[in-house]
Motif scaffolding. Structure first.
Motif, mmCIF file in Angstrom:
data_model
loop_
_atom_site.group_PDB
_atom_site.id
_atom_site.type_symbol
_atom_site.label_atom_id
_atom_site.label_comp_id
_atom_site.label_asym_id
_atom_site.label_seq_id
_atom_site.Cartn_x
_atom_site.Cartn_y
_atom_site.Cartn_z
ATOM 1 N N VAL A 195 0.837 -1.078 0.054
ATOM 2 C CA VAL A 195 0.210 0.108 -0.085
ATOM 3 C C VAL A 195 1.019 1.252 0.212
ATOM 4 C CG1 VAL A 195 -2.014 1.224 1.416
ATOM 5 C CG2 VAL A 195 -1.831 -1.229 1.158
ATOM 6 N N ILE A 196 2.053 1.255 0.674
ATOM 7 C CA ILE A 196 2.860 2.220 0.558
ATOM 8 C C ILE A 196 3.464 2.732 -0.851
ATOM 9 C CG2 ILE A 196 5.230 3.177 1.665
ATOM 10 C CD1 ILE A 196 4.444 1.570 4.067
ATOM 11 N N LEU A 197 3.802 1.332 -1.368
ATOM 12 C CA LEU A 197 4.232 1.686 -2.657
ATOM 13 C C LEU A 197 3.376 2.232 -3.633
ATOM 14 C CD1 LEU A 197 7.013 -0.649 -4.464
ATOM 15 C CD2 LEU A 197 5.414 0.505 -5.749
ATOM 16 N N TYR A 198 2.104 1.689 -3.451
ATOM 17 C CA TYR A 198 0.911 2.246 -4.248
ATOM 18 C C TYR A 198 0.970 3.911 -4.069
ATOM 19 C CZ TYR A 198 -3.719 3.529 -5.469
ATOM 20 O OH TYR A 198 -5.015 4.173 -5.894
ATOM 21 N N HIS A 199 1.331 4.331 -2.845
ATOM 22 C CA HIS A 199 0.908 5.894 -2.505
ATOM 23 C C HIS A 199 2.283 6.581 -3.332
ATOM 24 C CE1 HIS A 199 -2.273 4.599 0.138
ATOM 25 N NE2 HIS A 199 -2.649 5.859 0.007
ATOM 26 N N PHE A 200 3.403 5.815 -3.166
ATOM 27 C CA PHE A 200 4.531 6.351 -3.745
ATOM 28 C C PHE A 200 4.493 6.592 -5.407
ATOM 29 C CE2 PHE A 200 7.497 4.891 -0.326
ATOM 30 C CZ PHE A 200 7.741 6.057 0.177
ATOM 31 N N ALA A 201 3.623 5.633 -5.806
ATOM 32 C CA ALA A 201 3.799 5.574 -7.404
ATOM 33 C C ALA A 201 2.734 6.738 -7.936
ATOM 34 C CB ALA A 201 3.353 4.312 -7.770
ATOM 35 N N GLN A 218 -5.100 0.764 -19.983
ATOM 36 C CA GLN A 218 -5.418 1.544 -21.306
ATOM 37 C C GLN A 218 -4.506 2.425 -21.827
ATOM 38 O OE1 GLN A 218 -9.509 2.328 -20.917
ATOM 39 N NE2 GLN A 218 -10.162 0.169 -20.896
ATOM 40 N N ARG A 219 -4.262 3.206 -20.590
ATOM 41 C CA ARG A 219 -3.135 4.278 -20.915
ATOM 42 C C ARG A 219 -1.663 3.769 -21.343
ATOM 43 N NH1 ARG A 219 -4.624 7.712 -15.381
ATOM 44 N NH2 ARG A 219 -6.653 8.678 -16.178
ATOM 45 N N TYR A 220 -1.262 2.848 -20.791
ATOM 46 C CA TYR A 220 -0.166 2.046 -21.159
ATOM 47 C C TYR A 220 -0.018 1.591 -22.438
ATOM 48 C CZ TYR A 220 3.958 -1.044 -20.817
ATOM 49 O OH TYR A 220 5.129 -1.722 -20.989
ATOM 50 N N PRO A 222 13.531 3.719 -10.398
ATOM 51 C CA PRO A 222 13.999 2.520 -10.532
ATOM 52 C C PRO A 222 14.014 1.514 -9.296
ATOM 53 C CG PRO A 222 15.186 4.174 -11.755
ATOM 54 C CD PRO A 222 14.414 4.970 -10.728
ATOM 55 N N ARG A 223 14.363 2.189 -8.064
ATOM 56 C CA ARG A 223 14.490 1.335 -7.010
ATOM 57 C C ARG A 223 13.054 0.964 -6.566
ATOM 58 N NH1 ARG A 223 17.810 3.032 -1.655
ATOM 59 N NH2 ARG A 223 19.329 3.028 -3.555
ATOM 60 N N LEU A 224 12.055 1.783 -6.846
ATOM 61 C CA LEU A 224 10.555 1.551 -6.547
ATOM 62 C C LEU A 224 10.148 0.660 -7.524
ATOM 63 C CD1 LEU A 224 9.218 5.039 -5.726
ATOM 64 C CD2 LEU A 224 9.760 3.135 -4.129
ATOM 65 N N ILE A 225 10.523 0.660 -8.612
ATOM 66 C CA ILE A 225 10.112 -0.457 -9.671
ATOM 67 C C ILE A 225 10.744 -1.939 -9.295
ATOM 68 C CG2 ILE A 225 10.213 -1.072 -11.998
ATOM 69 C CD1 ILE A 225 10.327 1.701 -12.919
ATOM 70 N N GLY A 285 6.224 4.213 -14.639
ATOM 71 C CA GLY A 285 6.790 3.954 -16.110
ATOM 72 C C GLY A 285 7.378 2.531 -16.646
ATOM 73 N N ALA A 286 6.900 1.749 -15.911
ATOM 74 C CA ALA A 286 7.279 0.182 -16.207
ATOM 75 C C ALA A 286 5.932 -0.599 -16.706
ATOM 76 C CB ALA A 286 8.128 -0.411 -15.078
#
Length: 384
Positions: free
Chosen positions: A254-260, A375-377, A276-279, A306-307
């Motif tokens: 959930v934390i990573l979702y918020h960062f992204a 869809q955006r991707y 890149p680290r978060l990816i 962006g991944a």
């Protein structure tokens, strides 16, 4: 049983899992008549951590606010008919917000209703503390609700000014975090004068999203909050000490979702180089996560960073009952964070007082969010 693939650019599932069916389902789950929940809200529930199957209705406004906020971010990428449905959902959804606003300010908001203070509704003995220990307004509810209702710029400026007065070191110093973070003048979660300073990295992402969405000039506290987030990522504390750096969201996924969500929309110089680290972390978490909704939000996070999303095969009966499964917890409540000292120490020492919150409609919103991001991707990179 069917197989779904959260793949790079394609969610393969039965046809009813379209954006159309999800928007329709979300609209169906919106409360239409007065009950325990006000019309326009999305029902939410909580359970005590020792009673996994005992869910009680909880009329917090937060799930409604974050659902409306997400829907508005997705609206322009939906077909015209669904855009109209989203507009109708939002119009109804903001109606009960006035029950949660602080009468004294008119622009700060509470997790629960403010006209008749109640903590943990339907809690029995805990409701004895409703008046003496009602929760103060908080930054998280306030900024999410203001963005959901698209409040005026003047209101956003007032809230931003108030936030400065509730940053660490302004009047008080945080005590319940790592020593290396205690001198960082980042924002506290709470507006209450009697509340201790409280750092939550997810709350900080929501505040900075709010600041950027309104184009507010960055303050020292904004920069300090970004610096705290940077250190938490670099030190890996959001992975190894998630409950400590995010006491109200509690989990790395959930934390990573918020960062992204923040970094996918806005450039934050202190944090951009850490994408890149978060990816890499998101991919590692996908390998270890078993919860369907965790896989959904992690794939959403990958796209926003962006991944390409991962290909994950999940065998399941993808009914709405499965999507709305109660096993997924987006945030928690912990009595120990705001009861008087004696009770706070008691609950903390015994491990009691932790509650998990859940809203069926919000799971649907998160899945809709993934479909739209997919869809955006595809539009940027071509379908795979």
């Amino acid at each position: 049983m069917i197989v779904i693939f959260l793949s790079p650019g394609r969610l393969q599932a039965q046809q009813y899992l379209s954006t159309s069916s999800l928007v329709k389902r979300i609209q169906q789950l919106q409360v239409t008549r007065d009950s325990f929940f006000s019309p326009g809200m999305f029902e939410s529930y909580r359970r005590y951590h020792k009673k996994k199957d005992a869910y009680k209705p909880d009329d917090n406004i937060f799930f409604t606010a974050i659902a409306l906020f997400a829907l508005q971010q997705l609206k322009n990428d939906l077909p015209a008919e669904q855009q109209l449905q989203v507009e109708a959902i939002v119009e109804k959804g903001v109606q009960p917000f006035n029950k949660y606003v602080r009468a004294g300010t008119g622009y700060t908001y509470n997790f629960w209703q403010t006209d008749t203070p109640v903590i943990f509704p339907n809690s029995g003995f805990l409701n004895w503390f409703n008046k003496s220990n009602s929760m103060p307004d908080d930054a998280d509810d306030t900024v999410m609700m203001l963005m959901a209702m698209q409040a005026a710029d003047s209101t956003a400026k007032k809230v931003h000014a108030l936030l400065q007065q509730h940053a660490n070191l302004y009047k008080k110093k945080i005590k319940n975090t790592f020593k290396e973070y205690r001198n960082i003048a980042a924002y506290s979660t709470w507006f209450g004068k009697k509340m201790p300073i409280d750092f939550d990295v997810c709350v900080l992402t929501n505040i900075l999203y709010f600041v950027n969405s309104y184009g507010l000039p960055w303050s020292h506290a904004d920069s300090a909050s970004a610096e705290l987030m940077r250190r938490i990522i670099v030190n890996r504390h959001y992975l190894s000490k998630a409950p400590y750096v995010s006491p109200h969201y509690n989990r790395p996924q959930v934390i990573l979702y918020h960062f992204a969500r923040l970094l996918g929309r806005y450039s934050i110089p202190a944090l951009d180089s850490l994408k890149p680290r978060l990816i890499s972390d998101a991919r590692a978490l996908l390998q270890s996560s078993t919860e369907f909704m965790d896989k959904v939000i992690l794939n959403t996070a990958l796209i926003r960073l962006g991944a390409a999303p991962e290909q994950v095969a999940i065998e399941a009966d993808l009914s709405f009952n499965y999507i709305e499964d109660t096993g997924f917890c987006f945030f928690i409540g912990d009595i120990a964070t705001y009861l008087p000292n004696f009770f706070r120490k008691f609950f903390a020492s015994t491990g009691l007082g932790k509650f998990y919150f859940y809203a069926p409609a919000y799971n649907d919103v998160l899945l809709l969010e993934y479909l739209v991001e997919q869809q955006r991707y595809d539009s940027r990179n071509g379908p795979r």
